[in-house]
Design an enzyme around this catalytic site. Structure first.
Site, short mmCIF file in Angstrom:
data_model
loop_
_atom_site.label_atom_id
_atom_site.label_comp_id
_atom_site.label_asym_id
_atom_site.label_seq_id
_atom_site.Cartn_x
_atom_site.Cartn_y
_atom_site.Cartn_z
N ASP B 10 -2.79 -3.11 -7.25
CA ASP B 10 -1.80 -3.36 -6.19
C ASP B 10 -2.32 -4.45 -5.25
O ASP B 10 -3.52 -4.72 -5.19
CB ASP B 10 -1.58 -2.06 -5.42
CG ASP B 10 -0.77 -2.29 -4.16
OD1 ASP B 10 0.35 -2.83 -4.26
OD2 ASP B 10 -1.25 -1.93 -3.06
N ASP B 12 -0.81 -5.48 -1.37
CA ASP B 12 -0.89 -5.16 0.07
C ASP B 12 -1.45 -3.75 0.29
O ASP B 12 -0.92 -2.78 -0.24
CB ASP B 12 0.49 -5.31 0.72
CG ASP B 12 0.37 -5.62 2.21
OD1 ASP B 12 -0.73 -5.48 2.78
OD2 ASP B 12 1.39 -6.03 2.80
N ASP B 206 -3.23 1.71 -2.92
CA ASP B 206 -3.42 2.46 -1.67
C ASP B 206 -2.26 3.40 -1.36
O ASP B 206 -2.40 4.33 -0.58
CB ASP B 206 -3.54 1.50 -0.49
CG ASP B 206 -2.22 0.79 -0.21
OD1 ASP B 206 -1.78 0.02 -1.10
OD2 ASP B 206 -1.63 1.01 0.86
#
Lengths: 257, 257
Positions: B10, B12, B206
């Site tokens: 991922d 951001d 995240d």
């Protein structure tokens, strides 16, 4: 048959169909006028001013004054005023909404808002939606003039205010209070404006999901007219039925005499 | 501990936080590169071209080439191509979406559409939404690059593509097929691009609701990193847990050697 002392009347599908005349509507409203029976026109359309709506009715030879037009914008302005005088409001909408919010004494601002109001806006932008989301997340009370998901036009069904409103409700997780039909907020205000009790008033409209349910939700008797969205066949599928259903308003004129 | 042959990563919250550097990210990706472990960056952001995304990573001293960037736009273009070559597509979106749709051989049109695609568009207009509704009602297959309801910005949480998409789904009653995380469509395509089997690949991210669920939905092992949206505390509340959760990617570098 009960004789009603006041009438709440829907517009599109009941008084006209888009730009098309509905023959019996003119005679029906003239009969109400001749008999001195108080009546208001109740519409979810928030985009036009009462004067403009009355003018459109007059063009169809239907007598109507601006004071008799109860739009979802009118109802929203009053709803806010009942909760806070001179409120700070961020509004997404068209002329009719901004006109009535100003008339109700509220100011249109983009921060520290008491209320965020959404009405149909064919000049919608991402920035307007962004401000609405930020203000709702910041604690402003979220209102929407009406939950109509689609608007019938010559091109087909276009997005209605209920679908635009979903941008903010989906993004923030906050559901708005809807003011217009089928909610009872607009109906309760219109009944109060008539100065009558619920037992004395009947709601007239073509659309089961807005007009008839609004009448039922407000505890009124309901008169369904088969000149618009909800046909006789469609109507028969619903469990809760309106008190009356007629093919044309001309059938109802003898009841007024 | 299993040694994974491929990584899906991922952006951001994992590689950077908005415009802020995440220290360990650079060393982690450099270690992957040094060990010759294939990896792709998988992002729901449909607005930028792969070249632009790679450039942003390079600015954070993270090695990345355009071919390693798998955006929801890339995945949407491929998804359509698998179903129809040279499709007629009406798209709402920004540069990245139009770029990849053209690259996938589709033409952008406003009528007789095979597909309607919605991606984030900060120049959204009522007319674009109107065309999307008309085409979906007319039978076009409805796709949305991703269902993110909000985008974190310096101003606060602004409307994401999932909330814009709701205008068309609420108005038409047609639910779109979402391409991006947490759906497995984008993941399946990325795994195929890696040329590995699911057992050999791990998803790193995240955000529990997008990255970790996407990995789980695609049948991958998952590595949660506590540098973004989902904190260790938040994570502990969910029933289905990722295979691993670490405070920083620096902890994972020894596993790559």
């Amino acid at each position: 048959m009960q004789s009603y002392k006041g009438y709440l009347i829907d517009l599109d599908g009941t008084m006209y169909r888009g730009s098309e005349r509905i023959e019996a509507a003119s005679d029906f409203v003239k009969a109400l006028q001749e008999e001195g029976i108080p009546h208001l026109f109740v519409t979810n359309n928030s985009s036009r001013k009462p004067e403009q709506v009355a003018e459109k009715l007059n063009k169809f030879d239907i007598p109507a004054r601006a004071e008799q037009i109860f739009t979802s914008s009118t109802a929203t302005g009053s709803y806010i005023k009942d909760r806070k005088e001179h409120a700070r409001v961020f509004a997404i909408g068209e002329e009719g909404l901004f006109h009535t919010l100003a008339e109700s004494g509220h100011s249109i601002v983009e921060d520290d808002c008491d209320f965020v109001v959404m009405g149909i806006d064919r000049d919608i932008t991402y920035e307007k939606l962004a401000i609405a989301c930020l203000q709702v997340r910041n604690g402003a009370t979220f209102l929407s003039t009406n939950g109509d998901i689609a608007i019938p036009t010559e091109r087909g069904m276009l997005p209605g205010n209920g679908s635009l409103t979903s941008v903010v409700s989906v993004s923030t997780g906050v559901e708005p209070t809807f003011i217009g039909k089928p909610e009872s907020i607009i109906m309760d205000q219109a009944i109060e404006a008539l100065g009558l009790s619920k037992e004395e008033v009947i709601m007239v409209g073509d659309n089961y999901h807005t007009d008839i349910l609004a009448g039922m939700n407000a505890g009124l008797d309901t008169l369904h007219v088969q000149t618009g969205v909800t046909t006789k066949e469609l109507l028969s599928q619903y469990e809760r039925q309106p008190k009356y259903s007629i093919a044309s308003l001309s059938e109802w004129i003898p009841m007024l005499r």
